[in-house]
Design a protein around this motif. Sequence first.
Motif, mmCIF file in Angstrom:
data_model
loop_
_atom_site.group_PDB
_atom_site.id
_atom_site.type_symbol
_atom_site.label_atom_id
_atom_site.label_comp_id
_atom_site.label_asym_id
_atom_site.label_seq_id
_atom_site.Cartn_x
_atom_site.Cartn_y
_atom_site.Cartn_z
ATOM 1 N N UNK A 97 0.568 -1.415 0.003
ATOM 2 C CA UNK A 97 -0.090 0.032 -0.036
ATOM 3 C C UNK A 97 0.896 1.283 0.141
ATOM 4 N N UNK A 98 1.746 1.452 0.753
ATOM 5 C CA UNK A 98 2.732 2.585 0.559
ATOM 6 C C UNK A 98 3.242 2.793 -0.782
ATOM 7 N N UNK A 99 3.444 1.937 -1.538
ATOM 8 C CA UNK A 99 3.980 2.058 -3.031
ATOM 9 C C UNK A 99 2.761 1.538 -3.840
ATOM 10 N N UNK A 100 1.553 2.133 -3.559
ATOM 11 C CA UNK A 100 0.279 1.766 -4.624
ATOM 12 C C UNK A 100 0.706 1.911 -5.928
ATOM 13 N N UNK A 101 1.165 3.215 -6.304
ATOM 14 C CA UNK A 101 1.667 3.499 -7.811
ATOM 15 C C UNK A 101 2.520 2.541 -8.517
ATOM 16 N N UNK A 102 3.534 2.037 -7.739
ATOM 17 C CA UNK A 102 4.663 1.447 -8.089
ATOM 18 C C UNK A 102 3.842 -0.331 -8.182
ATOM 19 N N UNK A 103 3.044 -0.593 -7.431
ATOM 20 C CA UNK A 103 2.296 -2.057 -7.623
ATOM 21 C C UNK A 103 1.497 -2.018 -8.508
#
Length: 186
Positions: free
Chosen positions: A113-119
Amino acid sequence: KDQDEVLDAIQERGYSCQVRTYPCDIADLSALSKTLKEIESFGSLECVVFNAARVDGKPPGEESVEAIEADFRLTNLSVYAVALWALPLLKTRTSSLPSLLVTNSLLYKEPYPPFMSLSLTKSAQRSLVQSLHAAYGEEVHVGLITVGGQVSPEAKNLNPENIAEKTYEFYKQKRGSWGLEVEILE
């Protein structure tokens, strides 16, 4: 600095080659196109390793739509533009190991979740590479180098040296035995 480090590493192993760097904001697709034309004039192409992403971000509800859009340009549209450029060139390399290899992660199945865009972008990138592999995999080794965690020199398997070695082994697969993916896990 990077160019010198690459040359030093190659020479330490008893090899020699030419190394050129091409600074470019690959999210700027027209600048990327110009840079790819410059690279093409350097000589024949045998392998492209794509490793670009913004490893940062915010959790859902905090990440801006604009940041996600920029990440898709960097991680997905640019690899697609590189593939459109590279695949026709690589398909002509019948006596070598023509390869388009893309680094990825486990975020496609374990979003962070803290890297939602990367995910999001890594999931879409994986789907793109799978599609390219299905379409071109007989003529060009299109594959994923999936790194299952944070890279660190102290890590047993997720250290730069081991990742480079596993990537090279993946690249050296014989034509007809090209796999879609090498997973490197801790």
